[in-house]
Design an enzyme around this catalytic site. Sequence first.
Site, PDB file in Angstrom:
ATOM      1  N   THR A   1       0.846  -1.203   0.000  1.00  0.00           N
ATOM      2  CA  THR A   1       0.000   0.000   0.000  1.00  0.00           C
ATOM      3  C   THR A   1       0.883   1.255   0.000  1.00  0.00           C
ATOM      4  O   THR A   1       0.412   2.335   0.331  1.00  0.00           O
ATOM      5  CB  THR A   1      -0.925   0.037   1.251  1.00  0.00           C
ATOM      6  OG1 THR A   1      -0.123  -0.132   2.423  1.00  0.00           O
ATOM      7  CG2 THR A   1      -1.986  -1.032   1.195  1.00  0.00           C
TER       8      THR A   1
ATOM      9  N   ARG B   1       4.190   2.455  -2.468  1.00  0.00           N
ATOM     10  CA  ARG B   1       4.322   2.907  -3.851  1.00  0.00           C
ATOM     11  C   ARG B   1       4.753   1.707  -4.687  1.00  0.00           C
ATOM     12  O   ARG B   1       5.570   0.882  -4.241  1.00  0.00           O
ATOM     13  CB  ARG B   1       5.378   4.014  -3.980  1.00  0.00           C
ATOM     14  CG  ARG B   1       4.945   5.375  -3.457  1.00  0.00           C
ATOM     15  CD  ARG B   1       3.844   6.024  -4.302  1.00  0.00           C
ATOM     16  NE  ARG B   1       3.468   7.351  -3.836  1.00  0.00           N
ATOM     17  CZ  ARG B   1       2.490   7.603  -2.968  1.00  0.00           C
ATOM     18  NH1 ARG B   1       1.785   6.611  -2.460  1.00  0.00           N
ATOM     19  NH2 ARG B   1       2.202   8.854  -2.635  1.00  0.00           N
TER      20      ARG B   1
ATOM     21  N   GLU C   1       0.389   4.019 -12.943  1.00  0.00           N
ATOM     22  CA  GLU C   1      -1.016   4.082 -12.547  1.00  0.00           C
ATOM     23  C   GLU C   1      -1.720   5.053 -13.478  1.00  0.00           C
ATOM     24  O   GLU C   1      -1.198   6.128 -13.729  1.00  0.00           O
ATOM     25  CB  GLU C   1      -1.136   4.533 -11.089  1.00  0.00           C
ATOM     26  CG  GLU C   1      -0.496   3.512 -10.139  1.00  0.00           C
ATOM     27  CD  GLU C   1      -0.586   3.891  -8.660  1.00  0.00           C
ATOM     28  OE1 GLU C   1      -1.231   4.915  -8.358  1.00  0.00           O
ATOM     29  OE2 GLU C   1      -0.023   3.176  -7.837  1.00  0.00           O
TER      30      GLU C   1
ATOM     31  N   HIS D   1      -5.271   2.137  -6.132  1.00  0.00           N
ATOM     32  CA  HIS D   1      -4.679   3.119  -5.212  1.00  0.00           C
ATOM     33  C   HIS D   1      -5.763   3.757  -4.313  1.00  0.00           C
ATOM     34  O   HIS D   1      -6.018   4.963  -4.386  1.00  0.00           O
ATOM     35  CB  HIS D   1      -3.904   4.190  -5.989  1.00  0.00           C
ATOM     36  CG  HIS D   1      -2.835   4.849  -5.165  1.00  0.00           C
ATOM     37  ND1 HIS D   1      -1.628   5.253  -5.686  1.00  0.00           N
ATOM     38  CD2 HIS D   1      -2.788   5.185  -3.853  1.00  0.00           C
ATOM     39  CE1 HIS D   1      -0.894   5.803  -4.727  1.00  0.00           C
ATOM     40  NE2 HIS D   1      -1.582   5.765  -3.611  1.00  0.00           N
TER      41      HIS D   1
HETATM   42  C1  GLV Z   1      -1.289   8.199  -1.046  1.00  0.00           C
HETATM   43  O1  GLV Z   1      -0.724   7.313  -1.630  1.00  0.00           O
HETATM   44  C2  GLV Z   1      -0.639   9.268  -0.378  1.00  0.00           C
HETATM   45  O2  GLV Z   1       0.599   9.349  -0.437  1.00  0.00           O
HETATM   46  O3  GLV Z   1      -1.333  10.079   0.246  1.00  0.00           O
END
Ligand code: GLV
Length: 334
Positions: A234, A236, A265, A284
């Site tokens: 979760t 990158r 993405e 994402h």
């Molecule tokens: C989401 O990926 C963020 O960095 O806020």
Amino acid sequence: MKRVYLTRRLPEEAGQRLAQAVELEIWPGEVPPPREELVRGLEQADGLLCLLTDQVDASLMDAAPRLKVISLCAVGYNNVDVPAATQRGILVTNTPGVLTETTADLAFALILAVARRLVEGDRFTRSGAWQAWDPGLLLGQDVHGACLGLVGLGRIGQAVARRAQGFAMEVIYASTSRKPAVEEALGVRPATLTELLARADFVSLHVPLTAATRGLIGREELARMKPTAFLINTSRGEVVDEEALYAALAARALHGAGLDVFHREPVDPGHPLLTLDNVVALPHLGSATGATRTRMAQLAVDNLLLALSGRQPPHPVNPEGWGGNPVARSGERP
Ligand code: GLV
């Protein structure tokens, strides 16, 4: 009045607050503004409020002679060239804290989804293939009592560790720095990355994308993981070598993966990873709840307005850019 360019519509209240305080130009599209549009929009702008999908590099900053503040509505800021901003006396801000619990919820949702085959089960139920309760149907793996390996133990990693306590999980972590107070409070144990990969049933990534973490999980690291283990990302996409991940999953050298982030993405729907049943893929969504997105937008607006009025905003990424020494740029500090 200061001029601000906003690269996407914000939740209503935050958007209105911004519109009342500055002369605002908003990119009306549903996808990020193209580069030429950003260049044009920043020609006269004092501030930029942008998303993680906008690439803000040195040449864009050079095309924005009045720019003093880049307020990012995200916690990760790898899309902004921060050293270039500092060099030009531009302050960069982000929105940490307000999305921690929501993102940890999603990481845990991915852990449960991959271990208990939730997405496969949903597809199966809808397909009409369900004949009878079957003792061998879609067997998964237990989450409770399993070992969770956290790569990175910042705010989000710690919030995931707290959830793991409720599932009686053993939690280990690999980090560049030891966190004795957190170890004590949450009962987590430090490990080297090598040890963690070999021991964990779930490896969950919670590091920012930097030069040091790009490609951190590659072929060798994946090979160290147990064939029964899962990778959860979760953070990158670029932290993981996607080709190596595909190879490991396809060969069943790794049991499954829960991925909220990808190198590119949106990920191409034809991407090899998306052909695998043992992958749960999301677009994402880490911070994607209405309440959290509203808090992020409010914080991004706070950061921007305070900085534009010459006051220290709550979350500067490069405090050294504040009142820094602008190189080859005209204009006063805010
Ligand atoms: C989401 O990926 C963020 O960095 O806020």
